[in-house]
Design a protein around this motif. Sequence first.
Motif, PDB file in Angstrom:
ATOM      1  N   PHE A 160       0.000  12.179   1.207  1.00  7.92           N
ATOM      2  CA  PHE A 160      -0.514  13.396   1.855  1.00  7.92           C
ATOM      3  C   PHE A 160      -0.818  13.104   3.331  1.00  7.92           C
ATOM      4  N   LYS A 161      -1.391  11.912   3.592  1.00  7.52           N
ATOM      5  CA  LYS A 161      -1.749  11.571   4.982  1.00  7.52           C
ATOM      6  C   LYS A 161      -0.511  11.504   5.861  1.00  7.52           C
ATOM      7  N   LYS A 162       0.587  11.014   5.262  1.00  7.76           N
ATOM      8  CA  LYS A 162       1.825  10.865   6.028  1.00  7.76           C
ATOM      9  C   LYS A 162       2.367  12.207   6.540  1.00  7.76           C
ATOM     10  N   THR A 163       1.910  13.320   5.976  1.00  6.09           N
ATOM     11  CA  THR A 163       2.437  14.622   6.421  1.00  6.09           C
ATOM     12  C   THR A 163       1.858  15.025   7.783  1.00  6.09           C
ATOM     13  N   GLU A 165      -0.670  16.611   8.765  1.00  3.48           N
ATOM     14  CA  GLU A 165      -1.137  18.007   8.811  1.00  3.48           C
ATOM     15  C   GLU A 165       0.005  19.018   9.032  1.00  3.48           C
ATOM     16  N   LYS A 166       1.249  18.565   8.814  1.00  7.45           N
ATOM     17  CA  LYS A 166       2.412  19.471   8.916  1.00  7.45           C
ATOM     18  C   LYS A 166       2.645  20.110   7.545  1.00  7.45           C
ATOM     19  N   PRO A 167       3.246  21.314   7.510  1.00  5.17           N
ATOM     20  CA  PRO A 167       3.470  21.975   6.212  1.00  5.17           C
ATOM     21  C   PRO A 167       4.434  21.193   5.313  1.00  5.17           C
ATOM     22  N   ASN A 459     -10.587  14.075   0.069  1.00  4.12           N
ATOM     23  CA  ASN A 459      -9.921  13.620   1.295  1.00  4.12           C
ATOM     24  C   ASN A 459      -9.377  14.728   2.186  1.00  4.12           C
ATOM     25  N   PHE A 460      -9.129  15.908   1.592  1.00  5.70           N
ATOM     26  CA  PHE A 460      -8.432  16.934   2.375  1.00  5.70           C
ATOM     27  C   PHE A 460      -9.010  18.328   2.167  1.00  5.70           C
ATOM     28  N   GLN A 461      -8.758  19.130   3.200  1.00  3.44           N
ATOM     29  CA  GLN A 461      -8.950  20.565   3.046  1.00  3.44           C
ATOM     30  C   GLN A 461      -7.551  21.163   2.901  1.00  3.44           C
ATOM     31  N   LEU A 462      -7.370  22.073   1.956  1.00  2.00           N
ATOM     32  CA  LEU A 462      -6.040  22.659   1.729  1.00  2.00           C
ATOM     33  C   LEU A 462      -5.920  23.931   2.552  1.00  2.00           C
ATOM     34  N   PHE A 489       2.065  24.076   2.155  1.00  2.00           N
ATOM     35  CA  PHE A 489       0.712  24.136   2.718  1.00  2.00           C
ATOM     36  C   PHE A 489       0.488  22.950   3.642  1.00  2.00           C
ATOM     37  N   CYS A 490      -0.662  22.966   4.344  1.00  2.00           N
ATOM     38  CA  CYS A 490      -1.031  21.807   5.166  1.00  2.00           C
ATOM     39  C   CYS A 490      -2.262  21.177   4.536  1.00  2.00           C
ATOM     40  N   VAL A 491      -2.333  19.863   4.601  1.00  2.00           N
ATOM     41  CA  VAL A 491      -3.571  19.219   4.140  1.00  2.00           C
ATOM     42  C   VAL A 491      -4.238  18.580   5.365  1.00  2.00           C
TER      43      VAL A 491
END
Length: 494
Positions: A160-163, A165-167, A459-462, A489-491
Amino acid sequence: MDVSGGLLLFMIICISCLMLFRHGKSWKKERQLPPGPTPLPLIGNLLQLNMKDMVKSLSMLSEKYGSVYTIYLGSQPSIVLYGYKAVKEALIDQGDEFSGRGEFPVVFRFTQGNGIAFTNGEKWKNLRRFALQTLRNFGVGKRTVEQRIQEEAYYLVQEFKKTNEKPFDPTFVMSKAVSNVICSVVFGNRFDYQDKSFLALLSLINENFQLMSSVWGTLYNIFPNLMYYLPGPHNKIFSNFEKLKLFVLERIKMHDELFDANCPRDFIDCFLTKMKQEEKNPQSSFHTETLVMTTHNLFFGGTETVSTTLRYGFLILMKYPEIQAKVHEEIERVIGRNRCPSIEDRSRMPYSDAVIHEVQRFADIIPMSLPHRVIRDTQFQGYTLPMGTNIIPVLTSVHYDPTQYKNPNVFDPQNFLDDKVCLKKKDAFMPFSSGKRICLGESLARMELFLYFTTILQNFQLKPLVSPEKIDLTPQCSGLGNVPRPYQFCVLAR
Ligand code: D3G
């Protein structure tokens, strides 16, 4: 009309009469069945059923015929159980009688009655007893598996971190995390998230769950003899199953080659041991075909339902940001940021637990259960159901029963909270079905749901790409499963 035309017409009339006569005879035999809409020869109640949304049709029919009624799928009668009371009286109060697996041609064509989930009689009893015991021996329901899930949740967070914050679409990263747990238990190893062949297997599973939940899967189940010969997307189900079978066979071969009776590594090794012990028993339930299909059932069942529930859950939490915020608050208060969630935390996190229960109720992933059948002639609510009659327990009608839930159409975690804000157990909660056929991975699935949900939200907000009001929670298709609409979505790191 020429002679051949006349002959053809004559033959059509003869065949129709024969069919009506046969139907009439079986009707008489079945006259003690519950009431229901009048079936037509061959097609049964096809005209009363919407193949795209069977549950909706069953719901409408229940308004006319009550909570126990008969429908004909093709020329086969099935008894529909609608509402908590009827389902509970059958699956729980008369659990033994209703413990058979009903006809499910789309899977039967492939498993030939050899997989644990789709078999009956002594074979089913032996396989189930063995599987429950073996899963427990490999730590299912215990700390060993808890640690395995925590480790996998850590990898998931890294993905998830590797994204950045991109969709992205969470479908396959979620199925990788979920599947790796059952893979560890069954095959003895997890797969790397970059492994292309693992992704290919998960795509086959995902596609088959969708196809079996589509009109095509439903039609195949009703008219297997016709659909067998027709072209169409349903044929993909069987080629996908074959590919999954080849993978399972290969893994079994590898296990056989490195087999050491003194050191069973996983479920397959234990099954091989059992096969060797029973080698001389011609009645044994443990042979290569039952091993292949049981492994396949565990792999399929242990992957798709949990990852679909999580995917649906994320979508729901984005639609209701105030609920997501409350889960964040509880995680912050009970776990904090410096350690990962554990199963021990669950009893101290009633709100998050209630949200997960509500996701399972609301998303209602397997709306009509897997089909049941009665294993002997059964008296039920004044009717006689002949041995072998198919049963459809409509789990949606349990999860959306207005006598059991105040506003069933509203997503509300309060459904599972009491006045003291403790978790409230509800009898009308059967996402794993109920009774003797209850999902054998229930405890594993519940652990995964809690640990993956809480670790992701710790760890994240969705963040959705559209405003919450625009999020559509109705399923993309509904058949074997309720499949959520695809989304990105973005995390955002917390
Ligand atoms: C479907 C096909 C093969 N093996 C298992 C399934 C299946 C569908 C829903 C469930 O299993 C419940 N976990």
